[in-house]
Design an enzyme around this catalytic site. Sequence first.
Site, mmCIF file in Angstrom:
data_model
loop_
_atom_site.group_PDB
_atom_site.id
_atom_site.type_symbol
_atom_site.label_atom_id
_atom_site.label_comp_id
_atom_site.label_asym_id
_atom_site.label_seq_id
_atom_site.Cartn_x
_atom_site.Cartn_y
_atom_site.Cartn_z
ATOM 1 C CE LYS A 34 -46.149 8.986 11.011
ATOM 2 N NZ LYS A 34 -46.439 7.765 11.956
ATOM 3 C CG ASP A 61 -42.740 6.663 13.687
ATOM 4 O OD1 ASP A 61 -41.797 6.850 14.257
ATOM 5 O OD2 ASP A 61 -43.855 7.361 13.683
ATOM 6 C CE LYS A 63 -43.554 7.692 17.879
ATOM 7 N NZ LYS A 63 -44.395 7.225 16.415
ATOM 8 C CG ASP A 66 -35.417 -3.553 24.289
ATOM 9 O OD1 ASP A 66 -34.889 -4.040 25.374
ATOM 10 O OD2 ASP A 66 -36.484 -4.202 23.894
ATOM 11 C CB ILE A 67 -31.087 -3.331 26.227
ATOM 12 C CG1 ILE A 67 -31.234 -4.733 25.464
ATOM 13 C CG2 ILE A 67 -31.545 -3.667 27.391
ATOM 14 C CD1 ILE A 67 -30.632 -6.156 26.130
ATOM 15 C CB THR A 70 -32.809 -5.446 22.099
ATOM 16 O OG1 THR A 70 -32.420 -6.466 22.980
ATOM 17 C CG2 THR A 70 -34.051 -5.745 21.322
ATOM 18 C CB THR A 123 -46.922 16.384 19.090
ATOM 19 O OG1 THR A 123 -47.393 15.126 18.417
ATOM 20 C CG2 THR A 123 -45.616 16.727 18.295
ATOM 21 N NE ARG A 215 -55.571 12.478 13.510
ATOM 22 C CZ ARG A 215 -55.486 12.051 14.946
ATOM 23 N NH1 ARG A 215 -56.415 11.414 15.618
ATOM 24 N NH2 ARG A 215 -54.372 12.340 15.604
#
Length: 237
Positions: A34, A61, A63, A66-67, A70, A123, A215
């Site tokens: 990722k 990733d 995320k 927006d409109i 875009t 999360t 981690r």
Amino acid sequence: MKIERPIIALDFPDRLSVQQFLTKFPADEQLFLKVGMELFYSEGQDIVRELIAGGHDVFLDLKCHDIPHTVEQAMKVIGQLGVKLTTIHASGGSQMMQAAKAGLLAGSNGDQTAGILAITQLTSTNQTMLEEEQLVHQPLKNSVLHYAQLAQAAGLAGVVCSAWEAADIAAATNADFLRITPGIRLAGDQTNDQKRVMTPDRAAEQKSSGLVVGRSITQAVDPFAAYQTVTKLWRQD
């Protein structure tokens, strides 16, 4: 549908850190990696291409939120990279989610190998935050399920959710709708800034489709051994 390999979150600041981390794995080990905002904003598209050229699958990733126009244009660019998974925020709404899918398909020339996952609730979000900061006066589970159903209706591949909601989403959506769960920790590991965490074996029981592990692997004394432990618990073999 279950992704058999844990997805390793490369939460590193730069390419050199990633390269040093990957030397701790066998050279022929094909990983699912990722790339999040920190690494992508540092190294850009080159790090994605480099990892794919090295034989790894990439979950990008970013995320997007927006409109619709875009996000559609951003997904056209992402579609050209050859990643396996990417993310948008479900809170952007159905029209934005549909535009994202159209953009990804356009960018990949119709190749449907890549899938878009919708972020439901992070999360790091708990019920108090949902009510006091987002002003959503619904149980957290209801919010997550609603977003998952919207994402499925928009034609997305699945959602990113806590493993605590995975079974409920599985019951409320189609069998092939992915439930990718971050916040995975080995027993005894610190939870850090994530509030809704779970061990790999428990996540499997709760019908997660795939794990995102950061981690517990990246900060382990022996990352490959930790990866093998996570994999064994996840597959329950």
